[in-house]
Each structure stands twice: as C-alpha cells, then as structure tokens.
Design a protein around this motif. Structure first.
Motif, PDB file in Angstrom:
ATOM      1  N   LEU A 254       0.659  -1.399   0.090  1.00 54.58           N
ATOM      2  CA  LEU A 254      -0.034  -0.030   0.058  1.00 54.58           C
ATOM      3  C   LEU A 254       0.849   1.224   0.126  1.00 54.58           C
ATOM      4  O   LEU A 254       1.997   1.247   0.627  1.00 54.58           O
ATOM      5  N   PRO A 255       0.379   2.372  -0.583  1.00 53.70           N
ATOM      6  CA  PRO A 255       1.152   3.646  -0.477  1.00 53.70           C
ATOM      7  C   PRO A 255       1.246   4.014   0.712  1.00 53.70           C
ATOM      8  O   PRO A 255       0.560   3.940   1.756  1.00 53.70           O
ATOM      9  N   LYS A 256       2.452   4.484   1.188  1.00 46.77           N
ATOM     10  CA  LYS A 256       2.955   4.696   2.479  1.00 46.77           C
ATOM     11  C   LYS A 256       2.510   5.995   3.409  1.00 46.77           C
ATOM     12  O   LYS A 256       3.088   6.279   4.243  1.00 46.77           O
ATOM     13  N   GLY A 257       1.446   6.790   2.756  1.00 46.78           N
ATOM     14  CA  GLY A 257       1.036   7.714   3.449  1.00 46.78           C
ATOM     15  C   GLY A 257       1.543   9.181   3.172  1.00 46.78           C
ATOM     16  O   GLY A 257       0.962  10.280   3.720  1.00 46.78           O
ATOM     17  N   THR A 258       2.346   9.264   2.126  1.00 51.26           N
ATOM     18  CA  THR A 258       2.651  10.512   1.636  1.00 51.26           C
ATOM     19  C   THR A 258       2.703  10.576  -0.009  1.00 51.26           C
ATOM     20  O   THR A 258       2.890   9.778  -0.712  1.00 51.26           O
ATOM     21  N   VAL A 259       1.892  11.836  -0.415  1.00 56.67           N
ATOM     22  CA  VAL A 259       1.960  12.110  -1.916  1.00 56.67           C
ATOM     23  C   VAL A 259       2.650  13.570  -2.030  1.00 56.67           C
ATOM     24  O   VAL A 259       2.402  14.227  -1.048  1.00 56.67           O
ATOM     25  N   GLY A 260       3.216  13.725  -2.999  1.00 48.69           N
ATOM     26  CA  GLY A 260       3.771  14.837  -3.405  1.00 48.69           C
ATOM     27  C   GLY A 260       3.848  15.285  -4.990  1.00 48.69           C
ATOM     28  O   GLY A 260       3.705  14.516  -5.766  1.00 48.69           O
ATOM     29  N   ALA A 261       4.207  16.704  -4.973  1.00 46.29           N
ATOM     30  CA  ALA A 261       4.091  17.101  -6.520  1.00 46.29           C
ATOM     31  C   ALA A 261       4.967  18.081  -6.645  1.00 46.29           C
ATOM     32  O   ALA A 261       5.396  19.037  -5.660  1.00 46.29           O
ATOM     33  N   VAL A 262       6.186  18.096  -7.565  1.00 44.48           N
ATOM     34  CA  VAL A 262       7.075  19.269  -7.657  1.00 44.48           C
ATOM     35  C   VAL A 262       6.653  19.798  -9.384  1.00 44.48           C
ATOM     36  O   VAL A 262       6.611  19.003 -10.273  1.00 44.48           O
ATOM     37  N   CYS A 263       6.624  21.026  -9.708  1.00 41.22           N
ATOM     38  CA  CYS A 263       6.204  21.470 -10.702  1.00 41.22           C
ATOM     39  C   CYS A 263       6.993  22.718 -11.302  1.00 41.22           C
ATOM     40  O   CYS A 263       7.258  23.524 -10.329  1.00 41.22           O
ATOM     41  N   LEU A 264       7.318  22.916 -12.377  1.00 43.09           N
ATOM     42  CA  LEU A 264       8.237  23.841 -13.001  1.00 43.09           C
ATOM     43  C   LEU A 264       7.225  24.697 -14.106  1.00 43.09           C
ATOM     44  O   LEU A 264       6.840  23.745 -15.132  1.00 43.09           O
ATOM     45  N   ASP A 265       6.906  25.910 -14.123  1.00 43.71           N
ATOM     46  CA  ASP A 265       6.195  26.595 -15.024  1.00 43.71           C
ATOM     47  C   ASP A 265       6.901  27.201 -15.963  1.00 43.71           C
ATOM     48  O   ASP A 265       8.085  27.481 -15.833  1.00 43.71           O
ATOM     49  N   GLN A 266       6.336  27.844 -17.090  1.00 44.78           N
ATOM     50  CA  GLN A 266       6.902  28.551 -18.174  1.00 44.78           C
ATOM     51  C   GLN A 266       7.652  29.854 -17.690  1.00 44.78           C
ATOM     52  O   GLN A 266       8.604  30.267 -18.325  1.00 44.78           O
ATOM     53  N   ARG A 267       7.567  30.522 -16.595  1.00 48.42           N
ATOM     54  CA  ARG A 267       8.133  31.515 -16.000  1.00 48.42           C
ATOM     55  C   ARG A 267       9.394  31.108 -15.108  1.00 48.42           C
ATOM     56  O   ARG A 267      10.088  32.077 -14.772  1.00 48.42           O
ATOM     57  N   GLY A 268       9.596  29.814 -14.908  1.00 52.88           N
ATOM     58  CA  GLY A 268      10.553  29.350 -14.329  1.00 52.88           C
ATOM     59  C   GLY A 268      10.473  29.068 -12.760  1.00 52.88           C
ATOM     60  O   GLY A 268      11.380  28.730 -11.994  1.00 52.88           O
ATOM     61  N   CYS A 269       9.215  29.463 -12.400  1.00 57.25           N
ATOM     62  CA  CYS A 269       8.760  29.116 -10.965  1.00 57.25           C
ATOM     63  C   CYS A 269       8.594  27.609 -10.643  1.00 57.25           C
ATOM     64  O   CYS A 269       8.055  26.970 -11.611  1.00 57.25           O
ATOM     65  N   ILE A 270       9.165  27.179  -9.426  1.00 61.19           N
ATOM     66  CA  ILE A 270       9.103  25.822  -9.130  1.00 61.19           C
ATOM     67  C   ILE A 270       8.301  25.886  -7.877  1.00 61.19           C
ATOM     68  O   ILE A 270       8.539  26.595  -6.615  1.00 61.19           O
ATOM     69  N   ALA A 271       7.394  24.971  -7.970  1.00 68.00           N
ATOM     70  CA  ALA A 271       6.303  24.740  -6.779  1.00 68.00           C
ATOM     71  C   ALA A 271       6.262  23.411  -6.089  1.00 68.00           C
ATOM     72  O   ALA A 271       6.321  22.192  -6.729  1.00 68.00           O
ATOM     73  N   VAL A 272       6.274  22.928  -4.921  1.00 70.37           N
ATOM     74  CA  VAL A 272       6.325  22.025  -4.168  1.00 70.37           C
ATOM     75  C   VAL A 272       5.100  21.746  -3.297  1.00 70.37           C
ATOM     76  O   VAL A 272       4.992  22.548  -2.457  1.00 70.37           O
ATOM     77  N   VAL A 273       4.298  20.911  -3.367  1.00 69.44           N
ATOM     78  CA  VAL A 273       3.270  20.386  -2.554  1.00 69.44           C
ATOM     79  C   VAL A 273       3.439  18.914  -2.122  1.00 69.44           C
ATOM     80  O   VAL A 273       3.424  18.026  -2.737  1.00 69.44           O
ATOM     81  N   THR A 274       3.383  18.687  -0.703  1.00 67.89           N
ATOM     82  CA  THR A 274       3.450  17.381   0.016  1.00 67.89           C
ATOM     83  C   THR A 274       2.081  17.362   0.965  1.00 67.89           C
ATOM     84  O   THR A 274       1.934  18.187   1.552  1.00 67.89           O
ATOM     85  N   SER A 275       1.717  16.141   1.068  1.00 66.77           N
ATOM     86  CA  SER A 275       0.649  15.955   1.956  1.00 66.77           C
ATOM     87  C   SER A 275       0.841  14.539   2.285  1.00 66.77           C
ATOM     88  O   SER A 275       1.017  13.517   1.745  1.00 66.77           O
ATOM     89  N   THR A 276       0.537  14.324   3.675  1.00 71.46           N
ATOM     90  CA  THR A 276       0.496  12.788   4.240  1.00 71.46           C
ATOM     91  C   THR A 276      -0.408  12.739   5.673  1.00 71.46           C
ATOM     92  O   THR A 276      -0.990  13.745   6.143  1.00 71.46           O
ATOM     93  N   GLY A 277      -0.664  11.450   5.647  1.00 69.72           N
ATOM     94  CA  GLY A 277      -1.220  11.140   7.135  1.00 69.72           C
ATOM     95  C   GLY A 277      -0.519  10.772   8.203  1.00 69.72           C
ATOM     96  O   GLY A 277      -0.783  10.719   9.293  1.00 69.72           O
ATOM     97  N   GLY A 278       1.040  10.951   7.924  1.00 70.96           N
ATOM     98  CA  GLY A 278       2.029  10.469   8.868  1.00 70.96           C
ATOM     99  C   GLY A 278       2.408   8.971   8.879  1.00 70.96           C
ATOM    100  O   GLY A 278       2.019   8.312   8.146  1.00 70.96           O
ATOM    101  N   LYS A 279       3.006   8.833   9.907  1.00 74.38           N
ATOM    102  CA  LYS A 279       3.590   7.549  10.272  1.00 74.38           C
ATOM    103  C   LYS A 279       2.621   6.490  10.933  1.00 74.38           C
ATOM    104  O   LYS A 279       2.011   7.056  11.852  1.00 74.38           O
ATOM    105  N   THR A 280       2.522   5.280  10.348  1.00 72.62           N
ATOM    106  CA  THR A 280       1.408   4.575  11.119  1.00 72.62           C
ATOM    107  C   THR A 280       1.926   4.399  12.579  1.00 72.62           C
ATOM    108  O   THR A 280       2.896   3.973  12.961  1.00 72.62           O
TER     109      THR A 280
END
Length: 415
Positions: A254-280
């Motif tokens: 099973l997925p271990k409780g954390t999902v995330g995304a890193v994105c680069l847009d055409q202006r050169g900005c990078i954004a990071v979003v991470t979400s989790t339920g934490g440690k079992t």
C-alpha cells in the motif's frame, strides 16, 4: 563600469541577461579581471536563452513495494491513479498556468476521497498509551501538508518575495489539506505565519472557503487493519469492536502515507506540494518531515556564483538563476534528522552537483543512517531525479508532449 544586455526574442523567457564587469570579478577566486575577460570573446556569450518547458513530477509514496506483493489488479489501478493525477495537474499548466496551481491539483487528485493514494485514510494514531487493547479502539487521523515555491506566483504580485511557503500540521477535519495550504498561503493578511496547526489552521481555512469534514471521512478498512497489525492485535476487529472476516492480504504494497508534486512552469517558478497522514501508529501530536521546512520538502532559487560557472552556463543557453524543488517520502524521522530536502539544494549550490547527483547522494545518506524512502526533485532546466533506496516508489512525470509516464518498482523505467 561597462554594461551590455541581451534582450530575449519571441521564444525566450522574459528575463534580460545583463553582462557587467562584475561578472568577471575574480577576486573571490583570487584571479584578476583580465584573465576572466580573456576566456572567450564577449559576443559569444550571448546565446539565446532556451524557452522553459513546463514539467510536473509526482510521487505516491515509497516502501516495500515489489512485484511479489502487489496484486496485478492493484498495480494497474495505481498506475492509472498516477496518470490521472499527472494529466489533471498538467492541464493547469496549459496556456501559461502557475506551477503552484498544477502541483496542488495533482496532489488533490492523489489525496481525494476514493483515490487509490487516499492520504486521509492512510494512517491512524493511538489514542492511548499502554497495552490495553481498548486504548487503541478510538482513533483519530492527524494530517500534515506543506506548500513551497521558489518565488510567489505571478498571479499574486502583492505577496512578498520572502513568503515562500506554508506548513499545516495536526489537521483533523480539512477535506483537502493541499487546497487549504494554497488558500492560506495566498492570504497572508489572515495567515501571516509560515506554519499553522490544528483548529487554528482549519478555522481560518474554512473562512476562506475550504470544506471541513467529520473525522470518519478519513477511515479506510485497509488502513484500519494495517494499524491493528502494527500493534500486534488481530486485524479482524473493526473500529466499532465488531468482528470482521479475516483477510490475510499483505498490506506492505500500500502507498505509505505521503504524496507529493513538484512543478516547473514557463516562468521558471518551481512549486512543491506534499501531503501525508503521517507515520503508521505514531504517537499523539507527532510532527513529521512533511510540514517541516527543509526536511520533507524544499524549494529554492539562487544566483550562480563564480564567474567561470556563469560563463559555462551562458554558453549552454542557461541563465545565472538556478532553482530546485524537492518532495520526499519514507521514514520521516530520518528526513528530519538529516534535513534531506534542503540538502539536495545545498549540494547543487555549493558543490555544483546536478540535481540527479545531489538527489541520489541524499537518498544514499538516508540509507546509511538507517532511513528508507525516496524523493522527487526538479531543477529549473526541467531535469528530473527520482532516487529511492526501497524496492518501490509510486512516481511519474509529464512534460510538454502531455504524455504521462509512470513507474512503481525500483528496477523499472518510466513508461
């Protein structure tokens, strides 16, 4: 001081490259300016800048994920979930969309109710301490989420440049923590801090239009059984205390409780979003790496130092500005102890390592210290790194061709 400038053409970024004598100031390298100027004729340094092609990278958790313990039906379900999240997120990038919006969209898809990577239903904490089984029957999820950018989105010029992120922790009622993180970040007048927790974060988010749900929203049967197994208790007892048919399914895949995304847009900005339920089976009030700046996530940009490095980058069509975004997954306590995410940026900045080399060495260091996991990293040139020291990590990337490519196991390529 003499100064030259290079104006970008129609296919270049909006940045004007300015070349001054300070670019050849070699005092830091204990060399004289004359040597610096003699390296190459100045006119050869003004190559056109490469246009920035948006990139979106995601992960859905790392762990003991192998072909042996992942049912074929589940494997395809997870691959589809990754592809769907990538496609939805990248749609936000079309026509000049912001990196932050794309990253939030992707993570929202991964953490949504009914999604195969459902963060909310992943981890439960003990409501009591001791060996009495009754202590473990009343449980509550505590979610965490973070958002960070290399610079504020162009759609909100009023946001100070120093406001680069926000972290949420001890969340128990927000339907979509990643959307709430964006809402709070974009409203510094009501959420001026870098980190918020519990009812304060939730009540402010609610005033901004974010939905609150009952804690039962987060419950999933699979995670309830995994929770009980972790406590050494029979896994055929429901949260209400009633018996349930015994299921001998191995939940390690099973997925271990954390999902995330890193994105680069055409202006050169990078954004990071991470979400989790934490440690079992974490203790009440435990804070992990996901809402801790520099540990489970990081986004940073910097000017290239040393004239020779600047010359080399310009010859290759790159600017002086570098950036990277990182989102991690795995045993958060080790990410915390090693400040893993920001270490990737530090290695790139100070050691002049590529994003791939820096990310790989950070994940290797985790293993040396006893930590398991992986991370996704993306630099300002669109280079991607996805190192892991476990048997699998749910991961994927989508580029300007719009084709999502995903992988699960450690020995497979994105496809």
């Amino acid at each position: 001081m003499s100064m030259m400038s290079f104006k970008p053409g129609a296919n270049d970024t909006n940045e004007t490259i300015v070349w001054t004598e300070t670019d050849f100031n070699c005092q830091h390298d204990k060399q004289d300016m004359g040597k610096g100027k003699g390296v190459l004729p100045t006119e050869k340094l003004f190559n056109r800048r490469r246009p920035i092609a948006p990139v979106l990278v995601i992960h859905g958790g790392a762990g003991t994920i192998s072909r042996v313990n992942v049912p074929a039906s589940k494997e395809e379900e997870y691959r589809k979930g990754l592809r769907d999240a990538l496609t939805a997120g990248y749609a936000s990038l079309r026509n000049g969309g912001e990196a932050m919006d794309a990253a939030v969209t992707a993570v929202t898809n991964l953490e949504a109710k009914g999604a195969v990577f459902n963060v909310a239903g992943k981890v439960r904490r003990s409501a009591g301490i001791g060996t009495n089984e009754a202590n473990y029957l009343t449980l509550q999820n505590e979610l965490e989420c973070s958002l960070m950018v290399t610079r504020p989105p162009s759609s909100h010029p009023e946001i100070p440049k120093s406001r680069r992120g926000i972290a949420l922790m001890l969340i128990t009622h927000l339907r979509n923590p990643s959307k709430a993180a964006r809402a709070l970040y974009l409203n510094p007048n009501v959420a001026p801090h870098a980190a918020l927790s519990g009812t304060t974060a939730e009540s402010i988010a609610e005033t901004l239009g974010e939905e609150l749900v009952d804690s039962s929203y987060y419950f999933t049967k699979e995670r309830w059984r995994q929770h009980r197994r972790g406590l050494g208790l029979p896994d055929n007892l429901t949260a209400s205390g009633h018996s349930d048919p015994v299921d001998t399914t191995d939940f390690d895949y099973l997925p271990k409780g954390t999902v995330g995304a890193v994105c680069l847009d055409q202006r050169g900005c990078i954004a990071v979003v991470t979400s989790t339920g934490g440690k079992t089976n974490k203790l009440v009030g435990r804070i992990g790496d996901t809402p801790t700046f520099g540990c489970g996530y990081w986004a940073e940009e910097w000017l290239t130092e040393r004239w020779i490095r600047r010359v080399w980058r310009r010859l290759r069509g790159k600017g002086d500005l570098q950036a990277v975004g990182v989102s991690g997954t795995g045993d958060g306590d080790y990410f915390l102890r090693l400040a893993s995410a920001s270490t990737v940026a530090a290695r790139m900045k100070l050691n002049n390592e590529s994003v791939r080399v820096a990310a790989n060495r950070v994940v290797q260091d985790l293993k040396v210290h006893g930590g398991e996991g992986g991370l996704i990293a993306l630099d300002s040139q669109g280079n991607v790194a996805m190192p892991l020291n476990t048997s699998g990590m749910y991961r994927g990337v989508i580029r300007e061709d719009g084709i999502p490519k995903v992988a699960i196991f450690s020995d497979e390529e994105l496809k």
